[in-house]
Design a protein around this motif. Structure first.
Motif, PDB file in Angstrom:
ATOM      1  N   SER A 196       0.952  -1.186  -0.272  1.00  0.00           N
ATOM      2  CA  SER A 196      -0.074  -0.100   0.018  1.00  0.00           C
ATOM      3  C   SER A 196       1.032   1.237   0.025  1.00  0.00           C
ATOM      4  O   SER A 196       1.910   1.125   0.216  1.00  0.00           O
TER       5      SER A 196
ATOM      6  N   ARG B  69       1.828   3.226  -2.647  1.00  0.00           N
ATOM      7  CA  ARG B  69       2.232   3.670  -3.902  1.00  0.00           C
ATOM      8  C   ARG B  69       1.587   2.840  -4.918  1.00  0.00           C
ATOM      9  O   ARG B  69       0.930   2.082  -4.820  1.00  0.00           O
ATOM     10  N   ILE B  70       1.971   3.189  -6.269  1.00  0.00           N
ATOM     11  CA  ILE B  70       1.195   2.617  -7.404  1.00  0.00           C
ATOM     12  C   ILE B  70       1.925   1.299  -7.489  1.00  0.00           C
ATOM     13  O   ILE B  70       2.726   1.168  -8.251  1.00  0.00           O
ATOM     14  N   PHE B  71       1.342   0.248  -7.074  1.00  0.00           N
ATOM     15  CA  PHE B  71       1.897  -1.057  -7.054  1.00  0.00           C
ATOM     16  C   PHE B  71       2.224  -1.382  -8.480  1.00  0.00           C
ATOM     17  O   PHE B  71       3.091  -2.038  -8.847  1.00  0.00           O
ATOM     18  N   SER B  72       1.272  -1.439  -9.133  1.00  0.00           N
ATOM     19  CA  SER B  72       1.249  -1.980 -10.683  1.00  0.00           C
ATOM     20  C   SER B  72       2.335  -1.650 -11.543  1.00  0.00           C
ATOM     21  O   SER B  72       2.672  -2.012 -12.503  1.00  0.00           O
ATOM     22  N   HIS B  73       2.948  -0.326 -11.070  1.00  0.00           N
ATOM     23  CA  HIS B  73       4.163   0.211 -11.931  1.00  0.00           C
ATOM     24  C   HIS B  73       5.454  -0.429 -11.624  1.00  0.00           C
ATOM     25  O   HIS B  73       6.138  -0.449 -12.475  1.00  0.00           O
ATOM     26  N   TYR B  74       5.562  -1.239 -10.616  1.00  0.00           N
ATOM     27  CA  TYR B  74       6.850  -1.813 -10.164  1.00  0.00           C
ATOM     28  C   TYR B  74       6.979  -3.427 -10.256  1.00  0.00           C
ATOM     29  O   TYR B  74       6.097  -3.856 -10.335  1.00  0.00           O
TER      30      TYR B  74
ATOM     31  N   ASN C 248       5.306  -6.235 -14.199  1.00  0.00           N
ATOM     32  CA  ASN C 248       3.896  -5.627 -13.727  1.00  0.00           C
ATOM     33  C   ASN C 248       3.145  -6.396 -14.801  1.00  0.00           C
ATOM     34  O   ASN C 248       1.880  -6.547 -14.483  1.00  0.00           O
TER      35      ASN C 248
ATOM     36  N   ASN D 240      -2.207  -7.319  -9.525  1.00  0.00           N
ATOM     37  CA  ASN D 240      -2.415  -5.731  -9.365  1.00  0.00           C
ATOM     38  C   ASN D 240      -3.593  -5.119  -8.744  1.00  0.00           C
ATOM     39  O   ASN D 240      -3.646  -4.332  -8.077  1.00  0.00           O
TER      40      ASN D 240
ATOM     41  N   ASN E 131      -3.195  -5.298  -5.358  1.00  0.00           N
ATOM     42  CA  ASN E 131      -1.972  -4.643  -4.676  1.00  0.00           C
ATOM     43  C   ASN E 131      -0.917  -6.135  -4.097  1.00  0.00           C
ATOM     44  O   ASN E 131      -0.471  -5.905  -2.866  1.00  0.00           O
TER      45      ASN E 131
ATOM     46  N   THR F 135      10.187  -3.771  -3.782  1.00  0.00           N
ATOM     47  CA  THR F 135      10.582  -3.553  -5.308  1.00  0.00           C
ATOM     48  C   THR F 135      12.028  -4.550  -5.594  1.00  0.00           C
ATOM     49  O   THR F 135      12.773  -4.556  -4.666  1.00  0.00           O
TER      50      THR F 135
END
Length: 126
Positions: free
Chosen positions: A25, A27-32, A53, A73, A76, A97
């Motif tokens: 939680s 941050r934008i999880f799907s970007h990493y 991703n 995604n 998350n 990450t």
């Protein structure tokens, strides 16, 4: 502030299975590109699996064929399915990450000391 919460560890006999989960939680999880790490007592954390991703997975040689990383995604969440567990898999497992090398692939995710969760203990013993 990033929060990572791992769960699913426990005590299992050699040859058994566990499924670890990590909910992210903040941050934008799907970007990493996300990874699972493990830390043996007194050692540094090592990256053992990573998933992009888009769902492309990569695993360290030490766990290849036994562990499978995946992600959802929409939830998350990143998972680590652990099969054919061995006593030498005993460690604390963390997600974050992805940063480190798996085979010929170098992952360069940013990992801050404060971003680590509490981890989940996996003990493989008869």
């Amino acid at each position: 502030q990033v929060q990572l919460v791992e769960s699913g560890g426990g005590l299992v006999q050699p040859g058994g299975s566990l499924r670890l989960s990590c909910v992210a939680s903040g941050r934008i999880f799907s970007h990493y590109v996300m990874g699972w790490y493990r830390q043996f007592s007194g050692n540094q954390r090592e990256l053992i699996a990573a998933v992009t991703n888009g769902g492309t997975a990569n695993h360290a040689e030490s766990v290849k064929g036994r562990f499978i990383i995946s992600r959802d995604n929409a939830k998350n969440t990143v998972y680590l399915q652990m099969n054919s567990l061995k006593p030498e898999d005993t460690a604390v497992y963390y997600c974050n990450t992805a940063r480190g090398r798996l085979g010929t692939t170098l992952y360069t995710g940013l990992v801050s000391d404060s971003s680590w969760g509490q981890g989940t203990q996996v003990t493989v013993s008869s």
